[in-house]
Design a protein around this motif. Structure first.
Motif, PDB file in Angstrom:
ATOM      1  N   LEU A  10      41.653  36.140  47.410  1.00 27.60           N
ATOM      2  CA  LEU A  10      40.560  36.023  46.229  1.00 27.60           C
ATOM      3  C   LEU A  10      40.321  37.380  45.739  1.00 27.60           C
ATOM      4  O   LEU A  10      40.070  37.688  44.770  1.00 27.60           O
ATOM      5  CB  LEU A  10      39.351  35.234  46.852  1.00 27.60           C
ATOM      6  N   ARG A  11      39.843  38.425  46.756  1.00 27.76           N
ATOM      7  CA  ARG A  11      39.489  39.645  46.289  1.00 27.76           C
ATOM      8  C   ARG A  11      40.537  40.257  45.755  1.00 27.76           C
ATOM      9  O   ARG A  11      40.261  41.206  44.552  1.00 27.76           O
ATOM     10  CB  ARG A  11      39.496  40.431  47.909  1.00 27.76           C
ATOM     11  N   TYR A  12      41.860  40.033  45.956  1.00 27.48           N
ATOM     12  CA  TYR A  12      42.802  40.662  45.259  1.00 27.48           C
ATOM     13  C   TYR A  12      42.931  40.090  43.796  1.00 27.48           C
ATOM     14  O   TYR A  12      42.940  40.865  42.811  1.00 27.48           O
ATOM     15  CB  TYR A  12      44.488  40.279  45.668  1.00 27.48           C
ATOM     16  N   ALA A  17      41.689  41.327  38.074  1.00 21.00           N
ATOM     17  CA  ALA A  17      41.005  40.900  36.616  1.00 21.00           C
ATOM     18  C   ALA A  17      40.101  42.016  36.162  1.00 21.00           C
ATOM     19  O   ALA A  17      39.971  42.364  35.023  1.00 21.00           O
ATOM     20  CB  ALA A  17      40.336  39.651  36.863  1.00 21.00           C
ATOM     21  N   ASP A  18      39.319  42.514  37.179  1.00 22.38           N
ATOM     22  CA  ASP A  18      38.313  43.661  37.053  1.00 22.38           C
ATOM     23  C   ASP A  18      38.869  44.846  36.240  1.00 22.38           C
ATOM     24  O   ASP A  18      38.386  45.373  35.404  1.00 22.38           O
ATOM     25  CB  ASP A  18      37.485  43.835  38.157  1.00 22.38           C
ATOM     26  N   LEU A  19      39.847  45.318  37.089  1.00 27.35           N
ATOM     27  CA  LEU A  19      40.469  46.691  36.785  1.00 27.35           C
ATOM     28  C   LEU A  19      41.565  46.524  35.824  1.00 27.35           C
ATOM     29  O   LEU A  19      41.932  47.604  35.348  1.00 27.35           O
ATOM     30  CB  LEU A  19      40.800  47.221  38.217  1.00 27.35           C
ATOM     31  N   GLY A  20      42.196  45.511  35.761  1.00 28.08           N
ATOM     32  CA  GLY A  20      43.473  45.202  34.693  1.00 28.08           C
ATOM     33  C   GLY A  20      44.403  46.303  35.116  1.00 28.08           C
ATOM     34  O   GLY A  20      45.400  46.521  34.197  1.00 28.08           O
ATOM     35  N   ALA A  27      43.882  50.009  45.161  1.00 29.33           N
ATOM     36  CA  ALA A  27      42.888  51.024  45.784  1.00 29.33           C
ATOM     37  C   ALA A  27      41.703  50.540  46.126  1.00 29.33           C
ATOM     38  O   ALA A  27      41.053  50.769  46.905  1.00 29.33           O
ATOM     39  CB  ALA A  27      43.022  51.984  44.899  1.00 29.33           C
ATOM     40  N   ALA A  28      41.240  49.844  44.989  1.00 27.72           N
ATOM     41  CA  ALA A  28      39.859  49.047  45.407  1.00 27.72           C
ATOM     42  C   ALA A  28      39.879  48.235  46.668  1.00 27.72           C
ATOM     43  O   ALA A  28      38.645  48.049  47.035  1.00 27.72           O
ATOM     44  CB  ALA A  28      39.444  48.582  44.293  1.00 27.72           C
ATOM     45  N   CYS A  29      41.047  47.592  46.839  1.00 32.86           N
ATOM     46  CA  CYS A  29      40.906  46.811  48.029  1.00 32.86           C
ATOM     47  C   CYS A  29      41.480  47.224  49.339  1.00 32.86           C
ATOM     48  O   CYS A  29      41.601  46.757  50.200  1.00 32.86           O
ATOM     49  CB  CYS A  29      41.795  45.542  47.661  1.00 32.86           C
TER      50      CYS A  29
END
Length: 319
Positions: A10-12, A17-20, A27-29
């Motif tokens: 779900l985080r992926y 969706a947020d970063l497109g 990298a955010a994950c």
């Protein structure tokens, strides 16, 4: 029984969706791009559903179902976070990290006074700050990226709980040698024939100033838009028009080094022409009691700042 998605999947999904962008989402994950891509593919197979459109587009394109799943993933992650927050709040209230969103017409003018007060009252609280416009802060609140907002009320925020903290009255800001400076207080009608300078669309203070003057949302005639209160003050100093400023901003030094002159605005007894400052958090947040306990400290900081310019502010920095 259908296998349930994992929190990591779900985080992926939400990060994509947020970063497109697959690389930035990975990298955010804190994973590789191939790991994130494999996680999304595994989620599609697990749900037997197409989340992304397959094609030549370099940026991820979500299917209608994929967009709906992103929304549900946000809600599921927020619910999981609430489980941990509930335990932490019961164990030791107002300790550890708190992610606070604050609007730019409040942050620079209140934080220098507020931060020391919060450190004194809650020494184990670690406050992370994000300054942005109300709409974007609301998105981050709903997405679980922020815990609490400090903003101007009322605000159209879905599924949130709000708490009024303090009133922040407006004062009129005029150029030097303006024809209205011979009046100690200005009736609102006196501003009717003046060019009213405003912040650009997206700032809630713009709408509040228009409402205070009884003008429609479009501004009621020719207006100039500024990107910040400091720019707005410089426009007034240049003789382009007049504006309304919150006392909090005046107390925070928005007039420093300018020849702008302030005048109080006449209001009927018992009424305040200004804005209401308040807190907002997700409805049913387990940390709501903690957030309410912050209100008195924030309210005292606002009151102390606003009181600095007195009842009848004058020229050159607010008197």
């Amino acid at each position: 029984m259908t296998p349930l998605p994992t929190p990591q999947q779900l985080r992926y999904l939400v990060a994509l969706a947020d970063l497109g962008h697959f690389g930035r989402a990975a990298a955010a994950c804190a994973v590789t791009q191939s790991t994130l891509s494999a996680g999304i593919i595994a989620l599609e197979r697990q749900l037997d559903a197409s989340i992304l459109e397959r094609g030549p587009a370099k940026r991820p394109v979500f299917t209608p179902l994929g967009l709906e799943l992103v929304g549900r993933a946000r809600a599921a992650l927020a619910a999981l976070s609430a489980v941990a927050e509930t335990a932490a709040a019961a164990r030791d209230p107002l300790t550890g990290p708190l992610r606070l969103g604050i609007i730019p017409t409040i942050g620079p003018f209140l934080l220098p006074r507020l931060m020391p007060a919060l450190r004194k009252a809650f020494p184990r609280l670690r406050l992370w700050l994000r300054e942005d416009l109300t709409d974007r802060l609301a998105e981050d609140l709903q997405g679980g990226r922020l815990d609490l907002l400090l903003l101007a009320l009322p605000a159209a925020l879905p599924d949130v709980e709000t708490l009024r903290i303090a009133e922040d009255p407006f004062v009129a800001a005029l150029p030097q040698e303006h024809r209205l400076l011979d009046q100690a207080q200005l009736p609102l009608s006196a501003l009717g024939g003046e060019r009213l300078l405003l912040l650009e669309d997206g700032h809630c203070l713009r709408d509040q100033a228009l409402s205070a003057c009884g003008l429609p949302g479009a501004g009621g005639g020719e207006t100039f838009a500024a990107t910040s209160l400091h720019t707005l003050v410089q426009m007034v100093a240049g003789g382009l028009g007049v504006t309304l400023l919150p006392r909090l901003a005046v107390a925070g030094g928005v007039l420093a080094g300018t020849p702008v002159v302030l005048r109080p605005i006449e209001t009927p007894p018992g009424q305040v022409m200004g804005r209401t400052l308040g807190l907002a958090w997700r409805a049913r947040s387990p940390r709501a009691p903690e957030f309410r306990s912050l209100a008195p400290v924030i309210g005292e900081a606002v009151a102390a700042a606003v009181a600095r310019i007195g009842a009848t502010p004058g020229a050159g920095g607010g008197g």
